[in-house]
Design an enzyme around this catalytic site. Sequence first.
Site, PDB file in Angstrom:
ATOM      1  N   SER A  75       0.783  -1.244   0.000  1.00 62.51           N
ATOM      2  CA  SER A  75       0.000   0.000   0.000  1.00 62.51           C
ATOM      3  C   SER A  75       0.809   1.286   0.000  1.00 62.51           C
ATOM      4  O   SER A  75       0.255   2.353  -0.296  1.00 62.51           O
ATOM      5  CB  SER A  75      -0.945  -0.005   1.206  1.00 62.51           C
ATOM      6  OG  SER A  75      -0.217  -0.275   2.384  1.00 62.51           O
ATOM      7  N   GLY A  96       5.147   3.121  -0.161  1.00 67.56           N
ATOM      8  CA  GLY A  96       6.581   2.951  -0.391  1.00 67.56           C
ATOM      9  C   GLY A  96       6.928   2.063  -1.568  1.00 67.56           C
ATOM     10  O   GLY A  96       6.342   2.170  -2.654  1.00 67.56           O
ATOM     11  N   PHE A 101      -1.721  -3.449   5.796  1.00 66.69           N
ATOM     12  CA  PHE A 101      -2.391  -3.188   7.066  1.00 66.69           C
ATOM     13  C   PHE A 101      -2.680  -1.697   7.140  1.00 66.69           C
ATOM     14  O   PHE A 101      -1.798  -0.911   7.468  1.00 66.69           O
ATOM     15  CB  PHE A 101      -1.470  -3.615   8.211  1.00 66.69           C
ATOM     16  CG  PHE A 101      -2.181  -4.070   9.446  1.00 66.69           C
ATOM     17  CD1 PHE A 101      -3.571  -4.108   9.513  1.00 66.69           C
ATOM     18  CD2 PHE A 101      -1.466  -4.496  10.554  1.00 66.69           C
ATOM     19  CE1 PHE A 101      -4.216  -4.547  10.663  1.00 66.69           C
ATOM     20  CE2 PHE A 101      -2.110  -4.941  11.707  1.00 66.69           C
ATOM     21  CZ  PHE A 101      -3.483  -4.965  11.765  1.00 66.69           C
ATOM     22  N   TYR A 116      22.311   1.568  11.424  1.00 68.61           N
ATOM     23  CA  TYR A 116      21.558   0.772  10.463  1.00 68.61           C
ATOM     24  C   TYR A 116      22.182  -0.615  10.245  1.00 68.61           C
ATOM     25  O   TYR A 116      21.817  -1.577  10.908  1.00 68.61           O
ATOM     26  CB  TYR A 116      21.325   1.517   9.124  1.00 68.61           C
ATOM     27  CG  TYR A 116      20.198   0.841   8.383  1.00 68.61           C
ATOM     28  CD1 TYR A 116      18.882   1.268   8.533  1.00 68.61           C
ATOM     29  CD2 TYR A 116      20.439  -0.315   7.628  1.00 68.61           C
ATOM     30  CE1 TYR A 116      17.835   0.568   7.938  1.00 68.61           C
ATOM     31  CE2 TYR A 116      19.394  -1.012   7.039  1.00 68.61           C
ATOM     32  CZ  TYR A 116      18.105  -0.573   7.186  1.00 68.61           C
ATOM     33  OH  TYR A 116      17.078  -1.280   6.626  1.00 68.61           O
ATOM     34  N   LYS A 150      18.176  -7.536   8.682  1.00 65.18           N
ATOM     35  CA  LYS A 150      18.429  -7.583   7.236  1.00 65.18           C
ATOM     36  C   LYS A 150      19.381  -8.738   6.893  1.00 65.18           C
ATOM     37  O   LYS A 150      19.211  -9.398   5.864  1.00 65.18           O
ATOM     38  CB  LYS A 150      18.969  -6.239   6.730  1.00 65.18           C
ATOM     39  CG  LYS A 150      17.921  -5.118   6.732  1.00 65.18           C
ATOM     40  CD  LYS A 150      16.674  -5.470   5.911  1.00 65.18           C
ATOM     41  CE  LYS A 150      15.700  -4.316   5.762  1.00 65.18           C
ATOM     42  NZ  LYS A 150      14.395  -4.727   5.185  1.00 65.18           N
ATOM     43  N   LEU A 205      15.173   6.070   0.702  1.00 66.26           N
ATOM     44  CA  LEU A 205      14.090   6.938   0.238  1.00 66.26           C
ATOM     45  C   LEU A 205      13.167   7.294   1.383  1.00 66.26           C
ATOM     46  O   LEU A 205      13.016   6.522   2.332  1.00 66.26           O
ATOM     47  CB  LEU A 205      13.283   6.228  -0.848  1.00 66.26           C
ATOM     48  CG  LEU A 205      13.900   6.335  -2.240  1.00 66.26           C
ATOM     49  CD1 LEU A 205      13.239   5.407  -3.200  1.00 66.26           C
ATOM     50  CD2 LEU A 205      13.781   7.777  -2.743  1.00 66.26           C
TER      51      LEU A 205
HETATM   52  P1  NAD Z   1       6.470   1.440   4.074  1.00 70.01           P
HETATM   53  O1  NAD Z   1       6.273   1.786   5.500  1.00 70.01           O
HETATM   54  O2  NAD Z   1       6.198   2.482   3.053  1.00 70.01           O
HETATM   55  O3  NAD Z   1       5.574   0.164   3.664  1.00 70.01           O
HETATM   56  C1  NAD Z   1       5.262  -0.843   4.562  1.00 70.01           C
HETATM   57  C2  NAD Z   1       4.132  -1.692   4.028  1.00 70.01           C
HETATM   58  O4  NAD Z   1       3.934  -2.793   4.923  1.00 70.01           O
HETATM   59  C3  NAD Z   1       2.773  -0.974   3.935  1.00 70.01           C
HETATM   60  O5  NAD Z   1       2.093  -1.455   2.794  1.00 70.01           O
HETATM   61  C4  NAD Z   1       2.048  -1.451   5.195  1.00 70.01           C
HETATM   62  O6  NAD Z   1       0.634  -1.440   5.101  1.00 70.01           O
HETATM   63  C5  NAD Z   1       2.564  -2.855   5.272  1.00 70.01           C
HETATM   64  N1  NAD Z   1       2.459  -3.456   6.611  1.00 70.01           N
HETATM   65  C6  NAD Z   1       3.061  -3.064   7.759  1.00 70.01           C
HETATM   66  N2  NAD Z   1       2.740  -3.924   8.758  1.00 70.01           N
HETATM   67  C7  NAD Z   1       1.931  -4.864   8.218  1.00 70.01           C
HETATM   68  C8  NAD Z   1       1.278  -6.026   8.722  1.00 70.01           C
HETATM   69  N3  NAD Z   1       1.407  -6.410   9.989  1.00 70.01           N
HETATM   70  N4  NAD Z   1       0.510  -6.742   7.869  1.00 70.01           N
HETATM   71  C9  NAD Z   1       0.355  -6.373   6.575  1.00 70.01           C
HETATM   72  N5  NAD Z   1       0.969  -5.310   6.036  1.00 70.01           N
HETATM   73  C10 NAD Z   1       1.746  -4.570   6.853  1.00 70.01           C
HETATM   74  O7  NAD Z   1       7.954   0.902   3.974  1.00 70.01           O
HETATM   75  P2  NAD Z   1       9.049   0.831   2.815  1.00 70.01           P
HETATM   76  O8  NAD Z   1      10.103   1.842   3.135  1.00 70.01           O
HETATM   77  O9  NAD Z   1       8.444   0.769   1.469  1.00 70.01           O
HETATM   78  O10 NAD Z   1       9.705  -0.579   3.174  1.00 70.01           O
HETATM   79  C11 NAD Z   1       9.477  -1.771   2.466  1.00 70.01           C
HETATM   80  C12 NAD Z   1      10.748  -2.595   2.508  1.00 70.01           C
HETATM   81  O11 NAD Z   1      11.772  -1.891   1.790  1.00 70.01           O
HETATM   82  C13 NAD Z   1      11.293  -2.831   3.917  1.00 70.01           C
HETATM   83  O12 NAD Z   1      11.825  -4.132   3.998  1.00 70.01           O
HETATM   84  C14 NAD Z   1      12.404  -1.808   4.019  1.00 70.01           C
HETATM   85  O13 NAD Z   1      13.401  -2.164   4.938  1.00 70.01           O
HETATM   86  C15 NAD Z   1      12.934  -1.856   2.595  1.00 70.01           C
HETATM   87  N6  NAD Z   1      13.783  -0.702   2.205  1.00 70.01           N
HETATM   88  C16 NAD Z   1      13.409   0.575   2.480  1.00 70.01           C
HETATM   89  C17 NAD Z   1      14.271   1.618   2.137  1.00 70.01           C
HETATM   90  C18 NAD Z   1      13.910   3.050   2.426  1.00 70.01           C
HETATM   91  O14 NAD Z   1      14.811   3.905   2.418  1.00 70.01           O
HETATM   92  N7  NAD Z   1      12.660   3.368   2.633  1.00 70.01           N
HETATM   93  C19 NAD Z   1      15.482   1.361   1.479  1.00 70.01           C
HETATM   94  C20 NAD Z   1      15.810   0.035   1.181  1.00 70.01           C
HETATM   95  C21 NAD Z   1      14.955  -0.994   1.558  1.00 70.01           C
HETATM   96 NA    NA Z   2       6.150  -1.088   1.041  1.00 72.04          NA
END
Ligand code: NAD
Ligand code: NA
Length: 395
Positions: free
Chosen positions: A49, A51, A73, A234, A243, A272
Amino acid sequence: MIIEPRTRGFICTTAHPEGCEQGVLNQIEYIKSKGKIDSPKKVLVIGASTGFGIASRITSAFGSDASTIGVFFEKPPSEGRTASSGWYNTAAFEKAAHKAGLYAKSINGDAFSNEIKEQTIALIKKDLGQIDLVVYSLASPVRTHPVTGVKYKSSLKPIGDVYTNKTVDFHTGEVKEISIDPSVEGDIENTVAVMGGEDWEMWIDALKKENLLSDDFKTVAYSYIGPKLTEPVYRNGTIGRAKDHLEATAFKITDKLKDISGKAYISVNKALVTQSSSAIPVIPLYMSLLYRVMKDNNVHEGCIEQIQRLYTERLFLDEVPTDNEGRIRIDDLEMRADIQEKVAELWEKVTTENLMSIGDLQGYRNEFFHLFGFNYDEIDYTKETEEVVDIAGLQ
Ligand code: NAD
Ligand code: NA
């Protein structure tokens, strides 16, 4: 309702439906502008939903005409409260997908639970038969273990020593020192339980057991590495241990998928602004500087540009390019030596007074507000919003 941002630290408790829709439509436009992608047609996105997750869902649907099921969620609107942004994002995504004749259905609930896995399995059996790609993009601070019922909380702490460095309050622009106490007993295990690979493996096991994974099935989960300067909080901190576990799980899953020539990948993504990353100390200041340097070098990307590149230049090539540890790298531009040298140089001299000029605090803030549907030029925020109470394909 007239909806304005209401922030508390790094969270915003309101979200703007039309603004969130604008963010989704912009991403769809970007994907369409880049042309068709040859990637899997039946896709399950877990964490779909916001990111990187919604960017993945959009890339599959509008790049490759894929049927998508999204699990997340999110909060629907309630008396006097807006929905959460991922709710509006998904409503907008499904509206656009259905208009384009694409299958899109969603499940809102705790992805860590057996119940949500069972619901998803039932939906796949009923509608799609099999899945050929699972994108695992969950980010959560807590997880209730489905077998033991234990509730784990993750933490963002250094391991061993107190870590002191600069950070920014991105609302006020104040740059100051922050000291973070090292992890205590249980923090590492708890963080690994929440953000490690166990749940990813449970999903794949559950789907495979029901014969819902096609031949040549692929799954990808997202990781992060980042620069030296954020290492203590981190990659070498509690979240880094999670990780490590997630990355090791990719090999474990690949082993289990041998009979269907399936494969599990890690994609290391760029830093990001998302709801998850704004909660990590030090990182927002690093990102403000990184954004400036990457924009100056014309290599800045958002979630959608990252995932478009993941799909077209990495994950679905006959030979998937990886690093020595088997990981796909789309953080290559962030980690480029000249970019990192410049960021390190700025890091030494950044202060409250000069952040606005040497860094991209405004860009950071803008993206933060975009997460909740605010700060879009196309939207008139003085106008009443439409209540979005339904997601068309919500099960
Ligand atoms: P985000 O917070 O934008 O997205 C999280 C998603 O998980 C949302 O869709 C939310 O609804 C869902 N969610 C959370 N808890 C839940 C649950 N219990 N049940 C169902 N859905 C649930 O986060 P993001 O930054 O897009 O992160 C996604 C992945 O990318 C993570 O593993 C993060 O570590 C990784 N990542 C992020 C970055 C960054 O800089 N943002 C960089 C590299 C990797
Ligand atoms: Na996500």
